[in-house]
Design an enzyme around this catalytic site. Structure first.
Site, PDB file in Angstrom:
ATOM      1  N   ASP A 163       1.631  55.090  -8.253  1.00  0.00           N
ATOM      2  CA  ASP A 163       2.424  55.933  -7.322  1.00  0.00           C
ATOM      3  C   ASP A 163       3.245  54.691  -6.887  1.00  0.00           C
ATOM      4  O   ASP A 163       2.931  53.552  -6.456  1.00  0.00           O
ATOM      5  CB  ASP A 163       1.794  56.444  -6.361  1.00  0.00           C
ATOM      6  CG  ASP A 163       2.688  57.387  -5.314  1.00  0.00           C
ATOM      7  OD1 ASP A 163       2.853  58.493  -5.809  1.00  0.00           O
ATOM      8  OD2 ASP A 163       2.973  56.920  -4.327  1.00  0.00           O
ATOM      9  N   ASN A 171      14.704  56.254  -1.949  1.00  0.00           N
ATOM     10  CA  ASN A 171      15.911  57.337  -2.234  1.00  0.00           C
ATOM     11  C   ASN A 171      16.482  57.470  -0.979  1.00  0.00           C
ATOM     12  O   ASN A 171      17.878  57.576  -1.196  1.00  0.00           O
ATOM     13  CB  ASN A 171      15.016  58.799  -2.421  1.00  0.00           C
ATOM     14  CG  ASN A 171      14.852  58.843  -3.841  1.00  0.00           C
ATOM     15  OD1 ASN A 171      15.234  58.296  -4.733  1.00  0.00           O
ATOM     16  ND2 ASN A 171      13.879  59.745  -4.270  1.00  0.00           N
ATOM     17  N   ASP A 180      16.453  58.083  -9.424  1.00  0.00           N
ATOM     18  CA  ASP A 180      16.146  58.394 -10.931  1.00  0.00           C
ATOM     19  C   ASP A 180      16.138  57.101 -11.934  1.00  0.00           C
ATOM     20  O   ASP A 180      15.319  57.066 -12.732  1.00  0.00           O
ATOM     21  CB  ASP A 180      17.364  59.433 -11.189  1.00  0.00           C
ATOM     22  CG  ASP A 180      16.988  60.825 -10.612  1.00  0.00           C
ATOM     23  OD1 ASP A 180      16.215  60.906  -9.914  1.00  0.00           O
ATOM     24  OD2 ASP A 180      18.030  61.600 -10.636  1.00  0.00           O
ATOM     25  N   GLU A 207       6.898  60.523  -8.176  1.00  0.00           N
ATOM     26  CA  GLU A 207       6.966  59.179  -8.351  1.00  0.00           C
ATOM     27  C   GLU A 207       5.697  58.762  -8.992  1.00  0.00           C
ATOM     28  O   GLU A 207       5.371  57.533  -8.988  1.00  0.00           O
ATOM     29  CB  GLU A 207       7.422  58.497  -7.216  1.00  0.00           C
ATOM     30  CG  GLU A 207       6.384  58.339  -6.006  1.00  0.00           C
ATOM     31  CD  GLU A 207       6.602  59.691  -5.104  1.00  0.00           C
ATOM     32  OE1 GLU A 207       6.053  59.605  -3.882  1.00  0.00           O
ATOM     33  OE2 GLU A 207       7.338  60.671  -5.324  1.00  0.00           O
TER      34      GLU A 207
END
Length: 292
Positions: A163, A171, A180, A207
């Site tokens: 993770d 983000n 992305d 993620e």
């Protein structure tokens, strides 16, 4: 619309097969007619040959020469007619056979195209659209298969769940397009890390990524986890909003066991997920392994 298109495609395929069956029936009938005409033609030739070789004395038989000549000429005309009919039937049969060959070749091409499309659809169904690696659906399928196989063989099976640390903050800071891009780059790091064709990398969700390592003990899986962390350091992606580093880091949970028929495959995931949770609670940017 999709359902209607499917029916139309099926109807077209049925029509193609119906055309081929009709052509095959016509071809078989023509081939029988060709054989019949060939037999009749050969018989007629034999009659003429026999009559010519004997050349009887028509006067002694009380038969006028003109009568015999007329019958022979009629027989020859019949032979010529039979030959024309035979040539015509043979030519037609050859045309039907050529058309049949083209139809079969077309069907073969269509099947090849269909197989290619099906393979592409299967790949799309099993792939993550963003990263190009396997998706959760594919991971679940392979995990079930490998669990059964390792249970039969009493072999070690390991799983790594990864993770990205503080990915939501990433983000928020850099935008979703950058997020992305981060996921795609991490996927490539994982692809470069594994060394065996049987190893599976999948985007597990958001993620989170999963690495399924067949025939691997805990020590081997921990070595892979350490290599992933080292390659993330080399990737050197900025993350100024991270709570543990100014670069992108990840937490990893590792589980390993020898599967049996008495333990569910999901247990491997649950243990790795718990180890991942513990890695986060202990400060992130680390890995924890559990063998059960």
């Amino acid at each position: 619309m999709i359902h209607s298109s499917g029916l139309a495609g099926a109807d077209m395929e049925s029509a193609r097969f119906a055309d081929i069956e009709a052509l095959e029936r016509e071809n078989a009938a023509l081939r029988q007619e060709v054989e019949r005409l060939r037999h009749a033609h050969n018989n007629a030739l034999d009659v003429v040959a026999e009559a010519t070789s004997r050349r009887p004395d028509t006067a002694s038989l009380g038969v006028q020469p003109t009568t015999v000549g007329t019958e022979m000429a009629a027989l020859r005309r019949e032979i010529e007619d039979l030959k024309i009919m035979l040539d015509t039937a043979t030519s037609h049969a050859d045309e039907i056979e050529a058309e049949l060959y083209e139809k079969h070749a077309e069907i073969s091409r269509l099947y090849k195209q269909l197989s290619t499309v099906n393979r592409e659809l299967q790949t799309l169904a099993n792939s993550d659209g963003l990263t190009g690696i396997a998706n959760r659906r594919r991971f679940d399928e392979v995990l079930a298969q490998e669990w059964r196989r390792h249970s039969r063989q009493s072999a070690d099976l390991a799983l790594i769940l990864l993770d990205i640390d503080f990915f939501k903050a990433f983000n928020d800071t850099y935008g979703h397009l950058a997020g992305d891009g981060c996921l795609r780059q991490l996927a490539q790091v994982l692809v470069q890390t594994i060394e065996r064709p049987a190893d599976l990398i999948a985007r597990y969700g958001g993620e989170e990524f999963a690495l399924l390592l067949p025939e691997t003990q805990l020590a081997g899986a921990l070595h892979v986890a350490e290599r992933i962390r080292a390659q993330l350091v080399d990737l050197n992606l900025p993350h100024e909003s991270s709570g543990v580093s100014d670069r992108v880091t990840a937490s990893l949970g590792v589980s390993a066991t020898v599967p049996t028929a008495y333990i569910a495959a999901e247990t491997l995931v649950m243990v790795a997920d718990r180890a991942l949770y513990d890695a986060k609670m202990q400060g992130r940017d680390r890995f924890i392994g559990v063998e059960f």
